[in-house]
Design an enzyme around this catalytic site. Sequence first.
Site, PDB file in Angstrom:
ATOM      1  N   HIS A 317      37.918  37.700  39.081  1.00  0.00           N
ATOM      2  CA  HIS A 317      39.016  38.510  39.630  1.00  0.00           C
ATOM      3  C   HIS A 317      38.915  38.721  41.124  1.00  0.00           C
ATOM      4  CE1 HIS A 317      40.596  39.982  35.704  1.00  0.00           C
ATOM      5  NE2 HIS A 317      39.347  39.768  35.323  1.00  0.00           N
ATOM      6  N   LYS A 497      47.822  51.360  44.917  1.00  0.00           N
ATOM      7  CA  LYS A 497      46.751  50.446  44.477  1.00  0.00           C
ATOM      8  C   LYS A 497      45.445  51.040  44.966  1.00  0.00           C
ATOM      9  CE  LYS A 497      48.941  47.176  46.924  1.00  0.00           C
ATOM     10  NZ  LYS A 497      49.020  46.181  45.877  1.00  0.00           N
ATOM     11  N   ARG A 498      44.313  50.506  44.535  1.00  0.00           N
ATOM     12  CA  ARG A 498      43.053  51.013  45.061  1.00  0.00           C
ATOM     13  C   ARG A 498      43.030  50.918  46.580  1.00  0.00           C
ATOM     14  NH1 ARG A 498      38.570  52.432  41.993  1.00  0.00           N
ATOM     15  NH2 ARG A 498      37.942  53.188  44.025  1.00  0.00           N
ATOM     16  N   LYS A 503      43.406  45.246  51.252  1.00  0.00           N
ATOM     17  CA  LYS A 503      44.782  45.545  50.807  1.00  0.00           C
ATOM     18  C   LYS A 503      45.630  46.093  51.958  1.00  0.00           C
ATOM     19  CE  LYS A 503      43.248  46.555  46.057  1.00  0.00           C
ATOM     20  NZ  LYS A 503      43.928  45.607  45.153  1.00  0.00           N
ATOM     21  N   THR A 604      48.898  43.090  40.298  1.00  0.00           N
ATOM     22  CA  THR A 604      49.767  43.231  39.124  1.00  0.00           C
ATOM     23  C   THR A 604      50.796  44.330  39.372  1.00  0.00           C
ATOM     24  OG1 THR A 604      47.988  44.582  38.197  1.00  0.00           O
ATOM     25  CG2 THR A 604      48.237  42.352  37.321  1.00  0.00           C
ATOM     26  N   LYS A 608      54.963  44.861  38.427  1.00  0.00           N
ATOM     27  CA  LYS A 608      55.578  46.069  37.856  1.00  0.00           C
ATOM     28  C   LYS A 608      56.749  46.535  38.705  1.00  0.00           C
ATOM     29  CE  LYS A 608      51.006  47.091  36.178  1.00  0.00           C
ATOM     30  NZ  LYS A 608      49.718  47.656  36.577  1.00  0.00           N
TER      31      LYS A 608
HETATM   32  C1  26Q Z   1      31.060  45.242  41.869  1.00  0.00           C
HETATM   33  C2  26Q Z   1      29.765  45.455  42.277  1.00  0.00           C
HETATM   34  C3  26Q Z   1      29.280  46.736  42.403  1.00  0.00           C
HETATM   35  C4  26Q Z   1      30.120  47.810  42.115  1.00  0.00           C
HETATM   36  C5  26Q Z   1      31.412  47.598  41.695  1.00  0.00           C
HETATM   37  C6  26Q Z   1      31.891  46.314  41.576  1.00  0.00           C
HETATM   38  C7  26Q Z   1      33.283  46.096  41.178  1.00  0.00           C
HETATM   39  C8  26Q Z   1      33.997  47.043  40.498  1.00  0.00           C
HETATM   40  C9  26Q Z   1      35.325  46.840  40.176  1.00  0.00           C
HETATM   41  C10 26Q Z   1      33.918  44.907  41.510  1.00  0.00           C
HETATM   42  C11 26Q Z   1      35.254  44.705  41.181  1.00  0.00           C
HETATM   43  C12 26Q Z   1      35.969  45.676  40.518  1.00  0.00           C
HETATM   44  C13 26Q Z   1      37.376  45.537  40.189  1.00  0.00           C
HETATM   45  C14 26Q Z   1      38.112  44.529  40.568  1.00  0.00           C
HETATM   46  C15 26Q Z   1      39.555  44.458  40.345  1.00  0.00           C
HETATM   47  O1  26Q Z   1      40.184  45.379  39.863  1.00  0.00           O
HETATM   48  N1  26Q Z   1      40.148  43.310  40.704  1.00  0.00           N
HETATM   49  C16 26Q Z   1      41.582  43.117  40.599  1.00  0.00           C
HETATM   50  O2  26Q Z   1      41.838  42.460  39.365  1.00  0.00           O
HETATM   51  C17 26Q Z   1      43.228  42.355  39.153  1.00  0.00           C
HETATM   52  C18 26Q Z   1      43.425  41.769  37.775  1.00  0.00           C
HETATM   53  O3  26Q Z   1      43.092  40.419  37.775  1.00  0.00           O
HETATM   54  C19 26Q Z   1      43.896  41.525  40.233  1.00  0.00           C
HETATM   55  O4  26Q Z   1      45.278  41.553  40.037  1.00  0.00           O
HETATM   56  C20 26Q Z   1      43.581  42.085  41.619  1.00  0.00           C
HETATM   57  O5  26Q Z   1      44.057  41.200  42.614  1.00  0.00           O
HETATM   58  C21 26Q Z   1      42.082  42.268  41.762  1.00  0.00           C
HETATM   59  O6  26Q Z   1      41.798  42.914  42.988  1.00  0.00           O
END
Ligand code: 26Q
Length: 761
Positions: A317, A497-498, A503, A604, A608
């Site tokens: 992702h 979004k986050r 972003k 995503t 929406k």
């Molecule tokens: C990794 C290492 C240490 C701590 C946390 C993390 C971590 C936590 C959450 C790494 C990634 C995430 C979340 C990622 C995420 O939400 N990615 C999003 O996934 C969506 C679904 O595929 C995409 O639409 C987005 O583009 C993408 O940012």
Amino acid sequence: MKIKENNNKIETALTKICKREISQCSYEELYTALLEIVEEESKKHAAPVKGRKLYYISAEFLIGKLLSNNLINLGLYDDVKVCLETHGRSMAELEETEPEPSLGNGGLGRLAACFLDSLATLNLPGDGIGLRYHCGLFHQKFTNQLQRETPDFWLGGDEWAKRTEKTYTVSLAGKDYKARLYQLAVTGYEGRTNYLNLFDLDTIDDSVIREGISFDKTDIEKNLTLFLYPDDSDEAGRLLRIYQQYLMVSAGAQMILEECMERGSSLHDLDKYAAIQINDTHPSMVIPELIRLLCEKGITFEEAAEIVTKVCAYTNHTILAEALEKWPKYYLDTVVPQLVPIIEKLDAMVRERTQDGSTAIIDDYKTVHMAHMDIHFTHSTNGVAALHTEILKNSELNHFYRLYPERFNNKTNGITFRRWLLKCNPELTELIESLIGPEFKKDASKLEGLLAFTEDEAVLEKVAKLKRDNKEALAQWLFHTQNIAVNPESMFLIQSKRLHEYKRQQLNLLYLIHQYFEIKAGHMPKAPITAIFGAKAAPAYTIAKDIIHALLALSRVIGDDPEVSRWMQVVFIENYNVTAAEKMIPACDLSEQISLASKEASGTGNMKFMLNGALTLGTLDGANVEIAEAVGEDNIYIFGQSSSQVIRRYSNGDYCAREWYEVDSNIRRAINFLTGEEMLSHGTKENLERLKNELINKDWFQTLPDFNAYVVRKNQAIADYAQNPMDWARRTLINISKAGYFSSDRTIEEYNKDIWHLGEA
Ligand code: 26Q
């Protein structure tokens, strides 16, 4: 006739459970009773599994409130609503009593939730596996324009996830723990019931939480499932992440093997019974754990590795290097010593397959690369949008692609239309149904039928009126829940979004400051605008929090200035979550999808907003590229550098933010404003200066080169909106009609056809 009958049935059931008249019951009682009714009803749709069953393992499931969604999927929503109204009760108020589950954080978690809905709707056997976080993601509060985190105690008395008597023993740092299974029924729209399996320890104790969301990170027995993504800025936090992940995958793997054996698997033929999807790297340890368990049952290591490769598939992702998890081997030695010899053997196997050290699982610094293990020991690696998959193949994961070209594939993300249209925008749903019939609810491609109405003025007026009503509803909700007043006559521009630098909420911030100056100089926008933000920043992500701070301070500056606030308002919604998104998305005119090209894997939210009749202002990044192809360039506002330009700039290493700052007076003016007296009267010097320095001296996500193009495109969108409302409505209808491709039903069908083959033996 049918409604009346069901209505009576519901009335009888509710009265029976509550033991009194509906009009006399509290909303809590009605909620609990409906929970029971839904539970009974969903059990009827649980069906035995034949052939292969999917297990979707994910650290997050951002499921949102469940009552209305489940009622819609079970075909009971209208009856319940009518029944409540007959007795003077309101569905909306009832909904407010339900806490939103706090089991996810962003796109990846929401995607997992949409996938569960689509699997059940398509009658495919597919369960989720995750953790039952007690507080999950933090609750966000703003004080003095700063984000503060507090625990979100969302678990109450009556929950969708039911405690079971099933437990699995998991060994963490040499000590045995009992992982208990909780099960949450996932209802499909006129489909089957699957389950979300969540693991937890009985010994969790929230009294270890101290100030805010800090807690004793070492007391595993008490803290293991308290929070999602606990602060990992120290070693104890990073070890805790490994503890969490292993609890999830070990209990999950044991459950999978147990179920498959019960259904007749000899384990040699596990791939005939199970498909496991690894959602990003967080569940990667399921690979060595399954191998360990298979070996324990007498299967040789080589065969176990082959079986696991056939069963498992991996979704990537992100292309941000820092999000691809890698752990010092000694962390694993500490928490999961039982996996280390297995990972070492897998690493040795890889080194036999290829000389290319860059794909090793354990590198020369004794760091274990989870994504590398995923790619070598699963049969499929997919990206989540066409552009993202191409970037993985051609640059980020190119060495792996050369080794296994046949394993790489794209699965463009999607969203469930049940929640993101039927549930959150019932009025638009009704209008669509009146125009093209109900088939679009199960076959989203049918939305194209709306193209027949793009020149129909009466329809366009209805579309515009619905948007206006949804803006009014958002305005009321904002006032009621956050005491914020907005003008529904203004244009609503939303970025939710986050919060992350890639972003580029900071680009939006610079635009708003620029507009502030323009208005001061007498250059008014073509329509009054309301810029709405919703975002949480990771607790340890300093600059992200500074961006929130700057936006909140700017909101105050503008609010204090009647000259400017007549034309522009900035609103930051507190504690953005699925519930807030369901209010915001139907009310949006312009959807801001402005990530630095190449960095957003898919997005995503963009889908929406489009589905709910917003036009997109975006870069050619992630799924924006496919949205632009679907709607055509006249129906989207694209701006900024291309992904290849960005990638080139990174590889040349020649981007210098300060040069842009020095050469461009508009950029300089906007950045300098951050530490000017207006902002300092509402903000804190330390935070604002840090942000200013970051933008001038680093700007790692290249905000400044896109600034002017962004201003021009955004002002064009505002002018189009103001000057030709009917044409705007026509273009929103084109967006809605082309949104069908972005249904998660389509995505799941593709996963099933190419990767899972569910139900087949
Ligand atoms: C990794 C290492 C240490 C701590 C946390 C993390 C971590 C936590 C959450 C790494 C990634 C995430 C979340 C990622 C995420 O939400 N990615 C999003 O996934 C969506 C679904 O595929 C995409 O639409 C987005 O583009 C993408 O940012």
